[in-house]
Design an enzyme around this catalytic site. Structure first.
Site: not given
Ligand SMILES: Cc1cc2nc3c(=O)[nH]c(=O)nc-3n(C[C@H](O)[C@H](O)[C@H](O)COP(=O)(O)OP(=O)(O)OC[C@H]3O[C@@H](n4cnc5c(N)ncnc54)[C@H](O)[C@@H]3O)c2cc1C
Length: 390
Positions: A140, A370, A372
């Site tokens: 994120s 893209e 959460t």
């Molecule tokens: C199947 C799949 C395909 C993907 N494809 C791509 C791709 O092609 N290219 C790419 O670059 N990425 C890709 N992603 C990554 C995806 O964009 C990230 O998983 C997403 O942005 C969330 O990041 P994270 O998983 O590190 O979660 P984190 O950022 O660690 O978040 C964990 C939790 O904390 C919450 N959170 C974080 N910050 C805040 C805040 N400030 N306020 C409230 N809640 C918060 C989030 O909503 C989530 O519930 C993919 C992910 C998956 C699962």
């Protein structure tokens, strides 16, 4: 089971050309994509040949400039194509959306020379793209990314690891955001990296809850060297380019979500008409009829929301807030509708003999990718109340 196939969605389309396009997509979806979806998802098989077919049919560059092989379609048409593909199989709809996202940087911010050189192959020459923003420690908070690009004469040398990359290991080109300067969003630059670049490698695909046919993998950049002619946009402009791509990409996710929800509703209606309990089809019971009515209403509302955002974009007006709203609403709708579809099928809905449990597992990821849905709410709130104060 009754002899009653689900009716195709009655779409509002602006031109005869768009109507022909949707017919073509439905034909490909019915003949080539849907029949293999369940078995290939179960087996975790990526249908690379489907993307080649879509490229040959002109479906991998729909919203882009025809001068470079694009289809010159407005977003309201392109998104409905994505929805149709996602109804047939999310791995394909989302794959086209990610490819379009990966092409955005060069198509929108590239120099004329870069566009002439690379875009035709990307938009209609059979290549498949990946978009590399996320990293193991930055999701994120994408602006904290650590993959580095260091200048070396006329080249850049890229080192670091990207995470969660859709098409990681199977893509022909990677649009990569890397740090070239200061900490934070202003120190990031975008690059177009060929899939066969020396030093680029992908880890084994993640073992996911759903969309098992769509490879998602870490991609390692171990001193990958690219010329400065593969830098897209200005130095330090990469994060703005990444966010611009995501505004459009979120609309793609919204359309895919409605496609999955539509598939689940179609399956639920068909089942409810055929399944009998208490001597009648379960579709006769008001408890289920109201559930189906709510599912259909949420889908129509979601479709209207993503199309409204798309029409703003097509008119050249700001649409970031509406794109975030569409992504939030449509993906929450997909989760709710697919969960309800499992309920309509009862115990059978919980088995892999019917598609709705797969749709439910697939819908979940759309609330995460893209940005959460928490991040979408932050984006929307910023449009309402300005930036957060610390
Ligand atoms: C199947 C799949 C395909 C993907 N494809 C791509 C791709 O092609 N290219 C790419 O670059 N990425 C890709 N992603 C990554 C995806 O964009 C990230 O998983 C997403 O942005 C969330 O990041 P994270 O998983 O590190 O979660 P984190 O950022 O660690 O978040 C964990 C939790 O904390 C919450 N959170 C974080 N910050 C805040 C805040 N400030 N306020 C409230 N809640 C918060 C989030 O909503 C989530 O519930 C993919 C992910 C998956 C699962």
């Amino acid at each position: 089971m009754p002899d009653r196939a689900p009716q195709p969605v009655d779409r509002q389309l602006p031109t005869d050309e768009a109507r022909d396009l949707i017919s073509l997509v439905r034909d490909i979806a019915q003949r080539e994509i849907a029949p293999r979806a369940a078995a290939e998802e179960e087996a975790g098989r990526f249908p690379r040949e489907i993307f080649t077919l879509l490229s040959e049919a002109g479906l991998l560059g729909l919203p882009y400039d025809p001068e470079y092989g694009g289809g010159e379609q407005p977003y309201e048409v392109y998104l409905q194509v994505l929805e149709e593909l996602a109804t047939a199989r999310l791995t394909v709809g989302l794959g086209v959306s990610v490819h379009t996202l990966a092409s955005h940087a060069l198509a929108t911010f590239g120099t004329k020379q870069q566009q002439v050189e690379h875009l035709p192959a990307m938009l209609g020459g059979g290549l498949l793209g990946a978009y590399c923003l996320s990293e193991p420690a930055s999701g994120s908070d994408a602006a904290s990314l650590r993959t580095k690009a260091v200048r070396d004469g006329d080249d850049w040398v890229i080192s670091g690891t990207k995470a969660w990359i859709t098409h990681g290991g199977v893509a022909d080109f990677y649009t990569v955001m890397a740090r070239t300067g200061e900490d934070g969003p202003r120190g990031i630059t975008a690059f177009l990296v060929p899939g066969d670049a020396e030093g680029l490698s992908a880890a084994a695909p993640e073992k996911k809850m759903g969309m098992k046919g769509s490879p998602t993998a870490q991609v390692h950049f171990d001193g990958v060297r690219v010329g400065d002619d593969r830098r897209v946009g200005e130095e330090g402009q990469g994060f703005a380019i990444a966010l611009s791509a995501l505004d459009s990409g979120r609309l793609g996710i919204a359309a895919c979500a409605i496609g999955v929800a539509q598939a689940a509703l179609d399956a639920a209606v068909e089942y409810a008409l055929g399944r009998r309990q208490f001597g009648r089809p379960i579709a006769d019971f008001q408890g289920l009829r109201f559930m189906l009515a709510d599912m259909a209403t949420q889908i129509e509302a979601g479709r209207a929301l993503y199309l409204a955002a798309a029409r703003l974009k097509d008119a050249g007006r700001p649409f970031a807030k509406q794109a975030a709203m569409a992504k939030l609403h449509c993906t929450d709708t997909a989760m709710k509708v697919t969960t309800d579809a499992v309920q309509v099928l009862g115990g059978y809905g919980y088995t892999a003999d019917f598609p709705v449990e797969r749709h439910m597992r697939e819908a979940k990821v759309l609330q995460i990718v893209e940005g959460t849905n928490q991040i979408q709410r932050m984006v929307i709130a910023r449009h309402l109340a300005g930036p957060e104060t610390r």
